[in-house]
Design an enzyme around this catalytic site. Structure first.
Site, short mmCIF file in Angstrom:
data_model
loop_
_atom_site.label_atom_id
_atom_site.label_comp_id
_atom_site.label_asym_id
_atom_site.label_seq_id
_atom_site.Cartn_x
_atom_site.Cartn_y
_atom_site.Cartn_z
N GLU A 267 27.58 25.21 12.90
CA GLU A 267 28.18 23.99 13.45
C GLU A 267 27.59 22.74 12.82
OE1 GLU A 267 25.23 25.43 16.63
OE2 GLU A 267 26.51 26.30 15.10
N ARG B 171 14.75 34.12 16.43
CA ARG B 171 14.52 34.57 17.81
C ARG B 171 15.08 35.97 18.05
NH1 ARG B 171 15.22 29.23 17.47
NH2 ARG B 171 17.46 29.49 17.48
#
Length: 190
Positions: free
Chosen positions: A114, A77
């Site tokens: 994460e 993105r």
């Protein structure tokens, strides 16, 4: 705005940031347990698909480093953001790619997400990066590994990160603490 933009007033900066933040807050689509259980994913696709939202975000990010001479967007993105901001500033844009997407030679950096590990790459030749003033862009700052790895790549090749900017920062994950000495701007913090 050009890369030679005049210094703006605090009121104009705040107005532009508030406009972009309003669009991001209105249009962001949240998905729990994606891509893995326990992760809450911020999908900015609706922000980018909305002409007013996309324009507000691009204008806000471009104002973060009007003196940059190259904009770098992190896969994937960040490519959208980077192209829009580079066009606004009148600079070039460089895609910071996920591993295996660029032909050799490359400069690579592994980092922890994460929900796993990954690597980022930039060209090892063909684009002169030493001495360049980079505005580094990504969509979301979570644990901070992606942005820090991208910044490290540019520092490794002798470029300077003059600023980093992201659309949405998930403050509770502490990603800002993993960044370097460069200024870091986020349009929205949650």
């Amino acid at each position: 705005m050009s890369k030679h933009a005049a210094i703006e007033s605090d009121d104009l900066i705040a107005e532009r940031t508030d406009k972009a933040a309003s669009q991001v807050e209105r249009l962001t689509r949240w998905r729990d347990d994606f891509p893995t259980p326990g992760v809450r994913f911020a999908d900015l696709t609706p922000v980018f698909a909305d002409p007013e939202g996309f324009r507000a975000v691009i204008e806000c990010l471009a104002a973060c480093a009007p003196d940059a001479d190259l904009v770098a967007g992190v896969d994937a993105r960040g490519f959208l953001l980077g192209a829009g901001v580079a066009a606004t500033l009148g600079t070039g844009v460089l895609a910071v790619r996920k591993a295996g997407k660029l032909p050799p030679p490359i400069v690579s950096r592994e980092y922890v997400l994460e929900y796993g590990t990954a690597a980022l790459e930039i060209p090892g030749d063909g684009v002169e990066l030493a001495g360049r003033r980079i505005l580094l862009l990504d969509d979301v700052l979570a644990t901070g590994g992606t942005l820090a790895a991208a910044a490290s790549l540019f520092e490794q090749v002798g470029a300077e990160i003059v600023s980093a900017a992201i659309v949405l920062e998930i403050s509770s994950l502490g990603g800002r603490d993993r960044q370097g000495d460069y200024p870091l701007t986020s349009i929205v913090q949650v």
